[in-house]
Structure formats: structure tokens, C-alpha cells
Design an enzyme around this catalytic site. Structure first.
Site, PDB file in Angstrom:
ATOM      1  N   GLY A 173       0.826  -1.202   0.000  1.00 13.94           N
ATOM      2  CA  GLY A 173       0.000   0.000   0.000  1.00 13.94           C
ATOM      3  C   GLY A 173       0.854   1.242   0.000  1.00 13.94           C
TER       4      GLY A 173
ATOM      5  CB  CYS B 221       5.203  -4.264   0.261  1.00 14.32           C
ATOM      6  SG  CYS B 221       5.989  -2.673   0.042  1.00 14.32           S
ATOM      7  CE1 TYR B 222       1.266   1.199   5.416  1.00 14.82           C
ATOM      8  CE2 TYR B 222      -0.392  -0.510   5.721  1.00 14.82           C
ATOM      9  CZ  TYR B 222       0.133   0.725   6.053  1.00 14.82           C
ATOM     10  OH  TYR B 222      -0.466   1.484   7.028  1.00 14.82           O
TER      11      TYR B 222
ATOM     12  CG  HIS C 198       5.811  -5.955  -4.466  1.00 13.47           C
ATOM     13  ND1 HIS C 198       4.532  -5.730  -4.022  1.00 13.47           N
ATOM     14  CD2 HIS C 198       6.550  -4.922  -4.017  1.00 13.47           C
ATOM     15  CE1 HIS C 198       4.488  -4.604  -3.353  1.00 13.47           C
ATOM     16  NE2 HIS C 198       5.700  -4.077  -3.325  1.00 13.47           N
TER      17      HIS C 198
ATOM     18  CD  GLU D 249       2.739  -8.509  -5.349  1.00 18.72           C
ATOM     19  OE1 GLU D 249       3.463  -9.303  -4.730  1.00 18.72           O
ATOM     20  OE2 GLU D 249       2.537  -7.342  -4.981  1.00 18.72           O
TER      21      GLU D 249
ATOM     22  CG  ASP E  11     -16.040  -9.511 -20.252  1.00 13.55           C
ATOM     23  OD1 ASP E  11     -15.120 -10.344 -20.319  1.00 13.55           O
ATOM     24  OD2 ASP E  11     -15.883  -8.352 -19.846  1.00 13.55           O
TER      25      ASP E  11
ATOM     26  CE  LYS F   2     -11.800  -9.074 -21.023  1.00 16.29           C
ATOM     27  NZ  LYS F   2     -13.033  -8.289 -21.141  1.00 16.29           N
TER      28      LYS F   2
END
Ligand code: XMP
Length: 529
Positions: A62, A89-90, A179, A181, A237, A385
Site C-alpha cells: 500500500g 510490503c506494507y 513483491h 506477485e 465477456d 479477465k
């Protein structure tokens, strides 16, 4: 949605959002290892956490600092659930500060690539240190942990973060300053998988086949014998919703495809063809599609209107009128299906600290459910998505449809600058089709995120053969982007652009000049209007 055959949501992770731009990426990585998860704002209540019943919790990064008073904190109940917790992280810093450690502003901030070194054996870090004792990671922090809380050991360090990874093996609390991710962290996905699958004990039931099976049984349970109507646009979609509902409820579904005169070349025929392929071989039920030719209605309402927002409003409102009129002709429809996906859901629920959330308004059927007093069915509501694409392919939709570039609801209406005239739309359709055809032929289509032609109704002189031409201009736009919030103009090869330009000018007599758009977003937007 709860399935009746197996509950693929039972083992789930909770992701608490502290406003990181990467929060959705964390969730996508967790889902990629076959584990269901949901994102909630960090200030969710203890009761909501208990009701969610997570097998583990991930605390996002964050933009704030825990070194100042009134910044986001982790709900105390997270530490009392008895499940593994991973702070990123945060999330790490807040965990360290709240459990009795110390966090300080770093003299040296670390942004971008950094190296971490293993400091102690760690079950969480084992996959990333499997073949090296120093590993490249992605950092983005100004604060750092200066003292660990009681019970924690340091498992990795970097030049500017002595506690780059810490853990309390007893309580199964883990924190990483980097991170995992983002793809720049070597084997970051393996770390997330280790956390989700082994440390939290989730089995990995979240895959395309199970998601489809679960969605089908949920849809059947929800609508029973009722009839459902869906606005089919040809986009990913709505197409996946159509394929899914066709498989779940067959003839109870009717799709309405509105041709507003602002579609791409052969769009209506291509959508039908995509479904006839996918629906063949008895694999999917027959799809009922009503194609409404409303070109005249849209184009006459747009005559004389040149303001982009006014055009968008007219196109949106006319769509609602046409759709409603057609849907009313169907007897006893109770449900309206929509292709809402998970990022839309998260964005509309963004917490007061949700600085990373930007709300985009691109709902093509806005207002319809209220006006038509229909109940909403949104079978993609919990999917990202990339998951929608995976289940689309699983359902047998053609890859060319699944990997199609996005197309705005107002269509060519925002790609013809100023007043929309039928003759301009005709020219633009042809120019756009040449551009896309050439991109596909050169294997460049999937390398750019979005590409299209734009009609500029300014006159420019050209010479073709011995004749002077005084006609309009076509601009070509191609961008590379991850999230469509920022974008770089695509550096297409010059000879490719030359070939497209030659074809457009030679084949379309109403065009005298072709230009290539070299503006990035920001400050330019992707569309020209
Ligand atoms: P911009 O032009 O805002 O576009 O940089 C970002 C993405 O959104 C799409 N877009 C729209 N989609 N209705 C839509 O459904 C709209 O009014 C609209 N305006 C832009 C655009 O094509 C790009 O993918």
C-alpha cells in the site's frame, strides 16, 4: 455462487487490500495456483472475516506508511484466526509494527530490482531459493522493518532491507518486503503457490473445468425454468456468458445482438459464425440470437451531433431503448444476464483508502435491469479477465474471439471525430479491417493490446496516378498496455505501417492520407474521443 456438486469456493484465501496497485495481481496469482480468493478492503470487520472463513490471509502492499499515526492497520482478528498470514510490503510492515516490532523510514529507498540473500531455512522461501542463495526480486518501499516482533526469525535480507523476509514458524505468520506477485521476482509465483497450497492447505480445485461446472449448476439452481435475456456484443465477456448460459439452460436463453451501424466490418456475421462453430458437434446447446438491425435509428439520432459525450449518451440511451423493445417482445423473461467481471465488482466496492482503484464507466447496458424490472444474473462476477478467457476456451469458443482486442460500447461512434455520418462509418470500417487483417497476417495482432483506425474528417490533398485527390484522413492507433489505464504507443515496424498505409490509400478512394498515432496514455487517451 455455491455449486451443488462440489464447493470449489470452500478452501479460500482472503486478501486484504491496503491500496497497492498490485492487489489484483496477488489475487490473480493465487487463482493461478488453483485457489479461490477474494479481495476486501483492509477495514473489513472481524465478523465479516469470520464469516468468510479463510484458510489463509494475504495482506497487500500500500502507499501509506505505518510510521505515521492514522494509517491503515490490520484487523486484530486476522492474528487470532489460527491460519497462516502473509504480509507483502506494507502488509509486512503493518504486521511487524502491530505485533511489537519496529518500522522506520529507510535512508535508502529501494525501487525496482534488488537481490535478496537467504538468512535461514524457510518453508515459504524454499521454492525461490531452491537453486540459488541470492535471488532477484522486485522491491518498492520507502520504510523498512528495523526490529522483528518476538517469535519471528529473519529468513532473507537485501542491501537496504535487513529484514527482507521474516516469519514466525509457530504462528505461521510470514512477511516479505519484496513483491512475489510481479513477474520480475524470480519464482515469485512458486512462493505464492507454496503459501496457498502447502502452508494454507488448499487443494487447488479452482480450474476452468470446475469453474464451468460450478457456474452451470449455480445458474440452473438460480433461474430454474425461467427465461433469460442477454445483450450479446461480440466482446469476450458477453460471448462467454452466452456460451455458459447456453450450456446451462439452452433454449431458455435468448441473446439480442443490436447492430447500431457503428460495428466493425462483418461483426454481426462473425459473431454468429463464432457461435455456430462453438455450438456445433452437440457440445453446446443451440444459441438463440436475435439480430436487430437498428442502424437507421442510431445514425439518425446521431445526425448533426459532434460532441463526444453527447454521442456516447445518445448511443447508450438508444441501445437501452432498442434492447428493451426487443426484450419485451419475448414472453415472460425474468432475468437479464450481464458480463460483469470481478474487477468491476472490486472497483465499485473500493474502500475509502482505495487509492489504486480507478473507476471506469463502460457498461453498455446501464440502467436496463431497473427499467425492465428484471433480476440480474452475472455468472462471471467472481472471475478475472484471464479466467473468463480460460473458461471461454474451455467452452469451445474460438481463440480468435477470446483474444480479440477490446471494442468500446459506442463503437465507431467515438472513432469518427465529430459528427458521425453513415458514409464515414463505411470508410472507417474498411480501413480498420485492412489494418486488423494486416496485423494478423504479420503476427502482430496479439502483440499489441488494442489497434484500430480512426476517421479524421479533415480534408487533405493527395495524388493518385495523375489525379489530384482531396479527401479525408485515417489515423492508425495501436497501443501496448496491461490495464488500459496507461498505455504506450506500439512501435510497429515502419515497413508494416507503410504496407497498411498503401493498402488503405489504394483500396479506399475516400482516403487521401494515413497517419500513425505516436501518443502514449497519459496524456493522450487510447480512443481519440
Ligand atoms: P481510453 O480512451 O479512456 O480507453 O484511454 C481505455 C479503454 O476503454 C475503452 N473505452 C470505452 N469502452 N465505452 C466502452 O465500453 C466507452 O465509452 C469507452 N471509452 C473508451 C477503450 O477502447 C480502451 O480499451
Amino acid at each position: 455462487m455455491q455449486g451443488t456438486l462440489r464447493d470449489i469456493h470452500a478452501q479460500r484465501l482472503l486478501i486484504l487490500d491496503f491500496g497497492s496497485q498490485y492487489t489484483q495481481l496477488i489475487a490473480r496469482r493465487v487463482r493461478e495456483c488453483g485457489v479461490y480468493c477474494e479481495i476486501y478492503p483492509f477495514d473489513i470487520t472481524a465478523a465479516e472475516i469470520a464469516e468468510f472463513g479463510p484458510a489463509g490471509v494475504i495482506l497487500s502492499g500500500g502507499p501509506e506508511t505505518v510510521t505515521e499515526g492514522a494509517t491503515p492497520r490490520i484487523p486484530q482478528s486476522v492474528f487470532e484466526l489460527g491460519v497462516p498470514v502473509l504480509g507483502i510490503c506494507y502488509g509486512l510492515q503493518a504486521m511487524a509494527a502491530q505485533l511489537g516490532g519496529e518500522v522506520v523510514a529507510s535512508e535508502l529507498r529501494e525501487f525496482g530490482h534488488a537481490q535478496i540473500n537467504s538468512e535461514a531455512n524457510s518453508n515459504l522461501l524454499a521454492p525461490i531459493f531452491a537453486s540459488a542463495s541470492a535471488v532477484d526480486v522486485w522491491m518498492s518501499h520507502g520504510d523498512k522493518v528495523a526490529a522483528m516482533p518476538a517469535g519471528f526469525v529473519c529468513t532473507a535480507s537485501s542491501a537496504n532491507a535487513p529484514y527482507a523476509a521474516i516469519e514466525d514458524p509457530q504462528r505461521q505468520f510470514f512477511g516479505v518486503q519484496f513483491h512475489p506477485e510481479v513477474t520480475h521476482t524470480d519464482n515469485g509465483e512458486a512462493l505464492i503457490k507454496r503459501f496457498a497450497r502447502e502452508l494454507c492447505g488448499c487443494q487447488g480445485d479452482w480450474n476452468a473445468a470446475n469453474i464451468v461446472e460450478d457456474a452451470i449448476s449455480s445458474v440452473r439452481a438460480l433461474v430454474g425454468k425461467d427465461k433469460v435475456v442477454l445483450g450479446l456484443s461480440g466482446g469476450v465477456d458477453s460471448s462467454v456468458v452466452a456460451a455458459l448460459l447456453a450450456r446451462a439452460i439452452g433454449e431458455q436463453l435468448t441473446c439480442i445482438f443490436v447492430d447500431n451501424g457503428l460495428l466493425r466490418k462483418n461483426e454481426s456475421a462473425e459473431v454468429r459464425a463464432a457461435f455456430s462453430g462453438a455450438m456445433g458437434e452437440g457440445s453446446l446447446a443451440e444459441l438463440n440470437i436475435i439480430t436487430v438491425n437498428a442502424q437507421g435509428e442510431f445514425l439518425s439520432k446521431l445526425a448533426g451531433v459532434d460532441d463526444p459525450e453527447a454521442k456516447r449518451k445518445i448511443i447508450g440511451a438508444t441501445f437501452v431503448d432498442v434492447f428493451e423493445r426487443e426484450a419485451k417482445k419475448l414472453n415472460d423473461v425474468n432475468w437479464l444476464a450481464q458480463g460483469t467481471i470481478y474487477p468491476d465488482v472490486i472497483e465499485s466496492a473500493a474502500s475509502k483508502y482505495g487509492k489504486a482503484h480507478v473507476i471506469k464507466s463502460h457498461h453498455n447496458v446501464g440502467g436496463l435491469p431497473e427499467r425492465m424490472t428484471l433480476a440480474l444474473i452475472e455468472p462471471l462476477r467472481e472471475l478475472f479477465k484471464d479466467e473468463v478467457r480460460k473458461i471461454g476456451l474451455h467452452l469451445g469458443l474460438p481463440p480468435s474471439l477470446i483474444h480479440r482486442h477490446p471494442f468500446p460500447g459506442p463503437g465507431l461512434g467515438v472513432r469518427i471525430l465529430g459528427e458521425v455520418k453513415p458514409s464515414y462509418a463505411e470508410v472507417l470500417r474498411d480501413a480498420d479491417a485492412i489494418f486488423i487483417e494486416e496485423l494478423r497476417r504479420a503476427d502482430l495482432y496479439e502483440q499489441v493490446s488494442q489497434a484500430f483506425a480512426v476517421y479524421l474528417p479533415v480534408k487533405s490533398v493527395g495524388v493518385v496516378g495523375d489525379a489530384r485527390r482531396y479527401e479525408h484522413v485515417i489515423a492508425l492507433r495501436a497501443v501496448e498496455t496491461i490495464d488500459f489505464m496507461t498505455a504506450r504507443w506500439a512501435h510497429l515496424p515502419y515497413d508494416f505501417i507503410e504496407g497498411v498505409s498503401n493498402r488503405i490509400i489504394n483500396e479506399i478512394s475516400a482516403v487521401s492520407r494515413v497517419v500513425y498515432d505516436v501518443s502514449s496514455k497519459p496524456p493522450a487517451t487510447i480512443e481519440w474521443e
